[in-house]
Design an enzyme around this catalytic site. Sequence first.
Site, PDB file in Angstrom:
ATOM      1  N   HIS A  87       0.854  -1.188   0.000  1.00  0.00           N
ATOM      2  CA  HIS A  87       0.000   0.000   0.000  1.00  0.00           C
ATOM      3  C   HIS A  87       0.882   1.227   0.000  1.00  0.00           C
ATOM      4  O   HIS A  87       1.811   1.340   0.803  1.00  0.00           O
ATOM      5  CB  HIS A  87      -0.904   0.023   1.235  1.00  0.00           C
ATOM      6  CG  HIS A  87      -1.772   1.246   1.268  1.00  0.00           C
ATOM      7  ND1 HIS A  87      -2.970   1.322   0.591  1.00  0.00           N
ATOM      8  CD2 HIS A  87      -1.584   2.465   1.820  1.00  0.00           C
ATOM      9  CE1 HIS A  87      -3.499   2.519   0.757  1.00  0.00           C
ATOM     10  NE2 HIS A  87      -2.675   3.231   1.497  1.00  0.00           N
ATOM     11  N   ASP A 166     -15.268   2.884   6.989  1.00  0.00           N
ATOM     12  CA  ASP A 166     -14.199   3.757   6.505  1.00  0.00           C
ATOM     13  C   ASP A 166     -14.644   4.570   5.303  1.00  0.00           C
ATOM     14  O   ASP A 166     -14.250   5.721   5.142  1.00  0.00           O
ATOM     15  CB  ASP A 166     -12.950   2.954   6.151  1.00  0.00           C
ATOM     16  CG  ASP A 166     -11.877   3.884   5.617  1.00  0.00           C
ATOM     17  OD1 ASP A 166     -11.471   4.778   6.380  1.00  0.00           O
ATOM     18  OD2 ASP A 166     -11.513   3.769   4.439  1.00  0.00           O
ATOM     19  N   ARG A 173     -14.358  13.022   6.426  1.00  0.00           N
ATOM     20  CA  ARG A 173     -13.096  13.703   6.756  1.00  0.00           C
ATOM     21  C   ARG A 173     -12.639  14.599   5.613  1.00  0.00           C
ATOM     22  O   ARG A 173     -12.101  15.684   5.825  1.00  0.00           O
ATOM     23  CB  ARG A 173     -12.005  12.664   7.061  1.00  0.00           C
ATOM     24  CG  ARG A 173     -12.228  11.958   8.392  1.00  0.00           C
ATOM     25  CD  ARG A 173     -11.374  10.704   8.469  1.00  0.00           C
ATOM     26  NE  ARG A 173      -9.979  10.975   8.223  1.00  0.00           N
ATOM     27  CZ  ARG A 173      -9.131  10.123   7.633  1.00  0.00           C
ATOM     28  NH1 ARG A 173      -9.541   8.924   7.265  1.00  0.00           N
ATOM     29  NH2 ARG A 173      -7.884  10.443   7.435  1.00  0.00           N
ATOM     30  N   SER A 188      -7.791   4.069   8.951  1.00  0.00           N
ATOM     31  CA  SER A 188      -8.484   3.988   7.669  1.00  0.00           C
ATOM     32  C   SER A 188      -7.774   2.992   6.737  1.00  0.00           C
ATOM     33  O   SER A 188      -8.386   2.062   6.188  1.00  0.00           O
ATOM     34  CB  SER A 188      -8.511   5.388   7.038  1.00  0.00           C
ATOM     35  OG  SER A 188      -8.860   5.337   5.688  1.00  0.00           O
ATOM     36  N   LYS A 192      -8.842  -1.486   6.086  1.00  0.00           N
ATOM     37  CA  LYS A 192      -9.079  -2.106   4.775  1.00  0.00           C
ATOM     38  C   LYS A 192      -8.070  -3.215   4.496  1.00  0.00           C
ATOM     39  O   LYS A 192      -8.411  -4.268   3.958  1.00  0.00           O
ATOM     40  CB  LYS A 192      -9.011  -1.026   3.677  1.00  0.00           C
ATOM     41  CG  LYS A 192     -10.209  -0.083   3.726  1.00  0.00           C
ATOM     42  CD  LYS A 192     -10.077   1.069   2.764  1.00  0.00           C
ATOM     43  CE  LYS A 192      -9.120   2.115   3.250  1.00  0.00           C
ATOM     44  NZ  LYS A 192      -9.191   3.430   2.644  1.00  0.00           N
TER      45      LYS A 192
HETATM   46  N1  URA Z   1      -5.831   6.731   2.317  1.00  0.00           N
HETATM   47  C1  URA Z   1      -6.814   6.116   3.005  1.00  0.00           C
HETATM   48  O1  URA Z   1      -7.295   5.052   2.614  1.00  0.00           O
HETATM   49  N2  URA Z   1      -7.256   6.689   4.127  1.00  0.00           N
HETATM   50  C2  URA Z   1      -6.770   7.856   4.607  1.00  0.00           C
HETATM   51  O2  URA Z   1      -7.201   8.317   5.635  1.00  0.00           O
HETATM   52  C3  URA Z   1      -5.751   8.499   3.873  1.00  0.00           C
HETATM   53  C4  URA Z   1      -5.296   7.897   2.721  1.00  0.00           C
END
Ligand code: URA
Length: 431
Positions: A87, A166, A173, A188, A192
Amino acid sequence: MDASTFDAVDLIRTKRDGGVLTDDQIDWLIRSYTDGGVAAEQMAAMAMAIYFNGLGPDELHRWTHAMIGTGTRMDFSSLSRPTADKHSTGGVGDKITLPLAPLVAACGVAVPQLSGRGLGHTGGTLDKLEAIPGWRAGLSNDEMLAQLEDVGAVVCAAGSGLAPADKLLYALRDVTGTVESIPLIASSIMSKKIAEGTGSLVLDVKVGSGAFMKTADRAGELARTMVGLGTAAGVRTVALLTDMQTPLGRTAGNGLEVAESVEVLAGGGPADVVELTLALAQEMVAAAGVEADPAEALASGRAMDVWRRMIAAQGGDPDATLPRARHVDQIRADRDGVLTELDAYAVGVAAWRLGAGRARKEDPVQAAAGVEWHRRPGDQVRSGEVLLSLHTDTEERIPRAKEVLAGAWQIGDAAPAVRPVVLDRIDHGDG
Ligand code: URA
């Protein structure tokens, strides 16, 4: 516990005043927000209270798991090989997933890359691959598992079932100035990734003008927080801190980045993209417990073979000509010297303004739009030489892209200090 157990206002006051939320309060809050029992304005106030007062390690752990609990978890245990995922926190010209997923698969690791679309100045992996005629991002779970077993690598859209809390919270947000909070970003991303069910995870945490995290201190804190969450959840997690002051490679834009990735898979491509791809691949292969040499898998062409199969399996034609922009404009050097700076954020905004990115999530993107830089910091330049090419299908977008690029590059007399691509490696978490 039923929905009347707590009062959202009490929880907001607790966090506003620097107090600590209990496990039951966190579970209730996340579940009730997802079900609609806690209003968006209450969750917005809570996000702002967390922005200022943070979450302690126990709160953060519980918050992350409460978000995972709102959805489904994937299971790759039926696959014949171990899984590893990567990621990136997002950067300009960051096309690394494209060469990396087939390269790691060519080493014997299954790579389930659930990816997103771009918003703002950073591009999205799915938008890039959709520049390939025929390629489709949407796969069912069964299709994904079959492709992982057969080809070894999948890049596809994350289904709506993973951590749905999320999705709601991130959108909230985004419009309430609460994205840039380390506990909220970490929970967040990791909710995932943990729900996705990968056995190991390598995080590419970007640092610099083109990244969320502008300083190495903040990026390091985010990395340690995420590594801590992943490790506690039984996912072998490592983070690399990598430079995003200068954009990666030579291009930012969907089809342009596909072409650059194919060059890397063919054994060429820009040195920084090759270096970062190999560094992340080595971490993924090691985290998955497989002994293989990614450099050999790249040089032998095996990674390219997997790329071709991965694209074809999702309906794409790996031999198709990529779309070309209807208009290409150029920016030239105004003196002789050395390029001392090329600002990642400005290049990202210019690519976005040319049509490569979107301002709202429902906007379309142009497959051929973007920015190509012909010189990188440290390169000699001569007056009149082309520094940047601007690609777009919509000519009227060019002046606004040029505006943001006006102060984005500098030519000086002395070469700048060489900035390493990989700045740090973090394999121990906080908390
Ligand atoms: N990427 C995400 O999935 N969540 C965040 O809060 C910031 C970047």
